[in-house]
Design a protein around this motif. Structure first.
Motif, mmCIF file in Angstrom:
data_model
loop_
_atom_site.group_PDB
_atom_site.id
_atom_site.type_symbol
_atom_site.label_atom_id
_atom_site.label_comp_id
_atom_site.label_asym_id
_atom_site.label_seq_id
_atom_site.Cartn_x
_atom_site.Cartn_y
_atom_site.Cartn_z
ATOM 1 N N ASP A 1 10.081 -41.347 31.819
ATOM 2 C CA ASP A 1 11.220 -41.447 30.910
ATOM 3 C C ASP A 1 10.706 -41.795 29.516
ATOM 4 O OD1 ASP A 1 10.608 -44.137 30.983
ATOM 5 O OD2 ASP A 1 12.261 -44.650 32.320
ATOM 6 N N GLU A 2 11.606 -41.880 28.550
ATOM 7 C CA GLU A 2 11.239 -42.057 27.145
ATOM 8 C C GLU A 2 10.417 -43.325 26.915
ATOM 9 O OE1 GLU A 2 13.650 -42.955 23.075
ATOM 10 O OE2 GLU A 2 14.460 -41.363 24.372
ATOM 11 N N CYS A 3 10.771 -44.414 27.580
ATOM 12 C CA CYS A 3 10.074 -45.681 27.397
ATOM 13 C C CYS A 3 8.617 -45.581 27.843
ATOM 14 C CB CYS A 3 10.788 -46.783 28.180
ATOM 15 S SG CYS A 3 9.974 -48.377 28.051
ATOM 16 N N ASN A 4 8.396 -45.024 28.998
ATOM 17 C CA ASN A 4 7.037 -44.930 29.510
ATOM 18 C C ASN A 4 6.182 -43.928 28.749
ATOM 19 O OD1 ASN A 4 7.274 -46.886 31.433
ATOM 20 N ND2 ASN A 4 7.957 -45.494 33.035
ATOM 21 N N ILE A 5 6.759 -42.854 28.293
ATOM 22 C CA ILE A 5 5.996 -41.861 27.539
ATOM 23 C C ILE A 5 5.499 -42.464 26.236
ATOM 24 C CG2 ILE A 5 6.152 -39.676 26.283
ATOM 25 C CD1 ILE A 5 8.015 -38.710 28.550
ATOM 26 N N SER A 6 6.339 -43.228 25.540
ATOM 27 C CA SER A 6 5.903 -43.815 24.267
ATOM 28 C C SER A 6 4.924 -44.965 24.494
ATOM 29 C CB SER A 6 7.115 -44.297 23.461
ATOM 30 O OG SER A 6 7.754 -45.347 24.155
ATOM 31 N N ASN A 7 4.941 -45.569 25.646
ATOM 32 C CA ASN A 7 4.087 -46.703 25.948
ATOM 33 C C ASN A 7 2.746 -46.263 26.558
ATOM 34 O OD1 ASN A 7 3.431 -49.411 26.197
ATOM 35 N ND2 ASN A 7 4.336 -49.566 28.224
ATOM 36 N N THR A 8 2.609 -45.016 26.937
ATOM 37 C CA THR A 8 1.428 -44.555 27.658
ATOM 38 C C THR A 8 0.117 -44.796 26.905
ATOM 39 O OG1 THR A 8 2.701 -42.960 28.913
ATOM 40 C CG2 THR A 8 0.355 -42.557 28.762
ATOM 41 N N PRO A 9 -0.011 -44.483 25.616
ATOM 42 C CA PRO A 9 -1.302 -44.715 24.942
ATOM 43 C C PRO A 9 -1.700 -46.200 24.922
ATOM 44 C CG PRO A 9 0.043 -43.215 23.653
ATOM 45 C CD PRO A 9 0.912 -43.750 24.761
ATOM 46 N N GLU A 10 -0.743 -47.085 24.665
ATOM 47 C CA GLU A 10 -1.034 -48.522 24.678
ATOM 48 C C GLU A 10 -1.461 -48.982 26.064
ATOM 49 O OE1 GLU A 10 2.288 -50.821 23.511
ATOM 50 O OE2 GLU A 10 1.913 -50.589 21.375
ATOM 51 N N THR A 11 -0.711 -48.560 27.055
ATOM 52 C CA THR A 11 -1.012 -48.950 28.427
ATOM 53 C C THR A 11 -2.375 -48.426 28.849
ATOM 54 O OG1 THR A 11 1.338 -48.890 28.930
ATOM 55 C CG2 THR A 11 -0.165 -48.873 30.800
ATOM 56 N N THR A 12 -2.685 -47.198 28.512
ATOM 57 C CA THR A 12 -3.983 -46.622 28.847
ATOM 58 C C THR A 12 -5.108 -47.398 28.179
ATOM 59 O OG1 THR A 12 -2.984 -44.446 29.097
ATOM 60 C CG2 THR A 12 -5.368 -44.512 28.791
ATOM 61 N N ALA A 13 -4.925 -47.775 26.917
ATOM 62 C CA ALA A 13 -5.946 -48.548 26.204
ATOM 63 C C ALA A 13 -6.158 -49.912 26.862
ATOM 64 C CB ALA A 13 -5.552 -48.711 24.735
ATOM 65 N N LEU A 14 -5.069 -50.589 27.229
ATOM 66 C CA LEU A 14 -5.189 -51.885 27.898
ATOM 67 C C LEU A 14 -5.867 -51.752 29.259
ATOM 68 C CD1 LEU A 14 -1.736 -53.502 27.055
ATOM 69 C CD2 LEU A 14 -3.987 -54.242 26.257
ATOM 70 N N PHE A 15 -5.506 -50.699 29.985
ATOM 71 C CA PHE A 15 -6.119 -50.467 31.283
ATOM 72 C C PHE A 15 -7.621 -50.243 31.139
ATOM 73 C CE2 PHE A 15 -7.527 -47.572 34.640
ATOM 74 C CZ PHE A 15 -7.209 -48.324 35.760
ATOM 75 N N ASN A 16 -8.012 -49.416 30.168
ATOM 76 C CA ASN A 16 -9.437 -49.152 29.957
ATOM 77 C C ASN A 16 -10.176 -50.413 29.528
ATOM 78 O OD1 ASN A 16 -9.178 -46.489 30.669
ATOM 79 N ND2 ASN A 16 -8.865 -45.776 28.576
ATOM 80 N N LYS A 17 -9.539 -51.223 28.685
ATOM 81 C CA LYS A 17 -10.168 -52.467 28.238
ATOM 82 C C LYS A 17 -10.365 -53.424 29.417
ATOM 83 C CE LYS A 17 -9.662 -56.271 25.001
ATOM 84 N NZ LYS A 17 -8.838 -56.926 24.002
ATOM 85 N N SER A 18 -9.369 -53.554 30.275
ATOM 86 C CA SER A 18 -9.506 -54.461 31.415
ATOM 87 C C SER A 18 -10.581 -53.954 32.370
ATOM 88 C CB SER A 18 -8.180 -54.642 32.146
ATOM 89 O OG SER A 18 -7.822 -53.456 32.819
ATOM 90 N N GLY A 19 -10.699 -52.649 32.518
ATOM 91 C CA GLY A 19 -11.736 -52.087 33.365
ATOM 92 C C GLY A 19 -13.119 -52.365 32.823
ATOM 93 N N GLU A 20 -13.277 -52.234 31.515
ATOM 94 C CA GLU A 20 -14.574 -52.518 30.891
ATOM 95 C C GLU A 20 -14.940 -53.987 31.065
ATOM 96 O OE1 GLU A 20 -14.118 -51.336 26.840
ATOM 97 O OE2 GLU A 20 -13.865 -49.212 27.357
ATOM 98 N N ASN A 21 -13.981 -54.857 30.869
ATOM 99 C CA ASN A 21 -14.245 -56.288 31.012
ATOM 100 C C ASN A 21 -14.574 -56.660 32.450
ATOM 101 O OD1 ASN A 21 -13.838 -56.723 28.306
ATOM 102 N ND2 ASN A 21 -11.694 -57.318 28.541
ATOM 103 N N SER A 22 -13.896 -56.054 33.415
ATOM 104 C CA SER A 22 -14.176 -56.404 34.799
ATOM 105 C C SER A 22 -15.558 -55.904 35.203
ATOM 106 C CB SER A 22 -13.106 -55.858 35.733
ATOM 107 O OG SER A 22 -13.148 -54.452 35.784
ATOM 108 N N ARG A 23 -15.953 -54.736 34.705
ATOM 109 C CA ARG A 23 -17.302 -54.249 35.021
ATOM 110 C C ARG A 23 -18.349 -55.139 34.368
ATOM 111 N NH1 ARG A 23 -14.474 -49.465 35.027
ATOM 112 N NH2 ARG A 23 -14.666 -49.102 32.815
ATOM 113 N N TYR A 24 -18.065 -55.625 33.168
ATOM 114 C CA TYR A 24 -18.997 -56.517 32.490
ATOM 115 C C TYR A 24 -19.164 -57.811 33.282
ATOM 116 C CZ TYR A 24 -20.903 -59.747 29.054
ATOM 117 O OH TYR A 24 -21.683 -60.685 28.433
ATOM 118 N N ALA A 25 -18.063 -58.371 33.736
ATOM 119 C CA ALA A 25 -18.127 -59.611 34.510
ATOM 120 C C ALA A 25 -18.850 -59.379 35.836
ATOM 121 C CB ALA A 25 -16.724 -60.152 34.761
ATOM 122 N N ALA A 26 -18.568 -58.259 36.489
ATOM 123 C CA ALA A 26 -19.198 -57.982 37.771
ATOM 124 C C ALA A 26 -20.702 -57.797 37.614
ATOM 125 C CB ALA A 26 -18.582 -56.741 38.402
ATOM 126 N N ALA A 27 -21.145 -57.286 36.472
ATOM 127 C CA ALA A 27 -22.572 -57.060 36.253
ATOM 128 C C ALA A 27 -23.342 -58.363 36.147
ATOM 129 C CB ALA A 27 -22.777 -56.227 34.995
#
Length: 112
Positions: A4-30
């Motif tokens: 829907d309209e809300c999720n489509i406009s929020n997708t780039p922000e959400t994707t960026a946050l998801f990628n950032k959390s993934g990078e941080n978790s891999r850093y911590a796991a290393a």
């Protein structure tokens, strides 16, 4: 997965946050301390089946009323005869080694 309209406009922000959390978790796991391979606990590998079987038999025997908790000393003696003391000695040695590694890690990386 809603589009829907809300999720489509929020997708780039959400994707960026998801990628950032993934990078941080891999850093911590290393930087985690490597734990010892469970297969290297030789005493436990040798004795675990017998110890577990005796534990289960006693536990369910007490629950079912076929065993008495007054036989606790005999139960512990049986476990020791199956190798429990060797398992505990090995576990204490391994714990001391892992604890020293953890202290070394925390000294190098700080206690955050």
């Amino acid at each position: 997965n809603r589009k829907d309209e809300c999720n489509i406009s929020n997708t780039p922000e959400t994707t960026a946050l998801f990628n950032k959390s993934g990078e941080n978790s891999r850093y911590a796991a290393a930087h985690l301390v490597e734990w010892k391979d469970p297969a290297s606990f030789e005493s436990w590998t040798e004795c675990s089946a017998d110890i577990e079987a005796e534990k289960d038999q006693y536990l369910w025997g007490v629950i079912a009323g076929q065993e008495s908790i007054d036989d606790w000393d005999n139960y512990v003696a049986t476990l020791n005869s199956l190798g429990l003391e060797d398992v505990l000695a090995e576990a204490n040695e391994d714990y001391a080694e892992l604890n020293a590694q953890m202290e070394e890690y925390l000294a190098a990386h700080g206690e955050a």
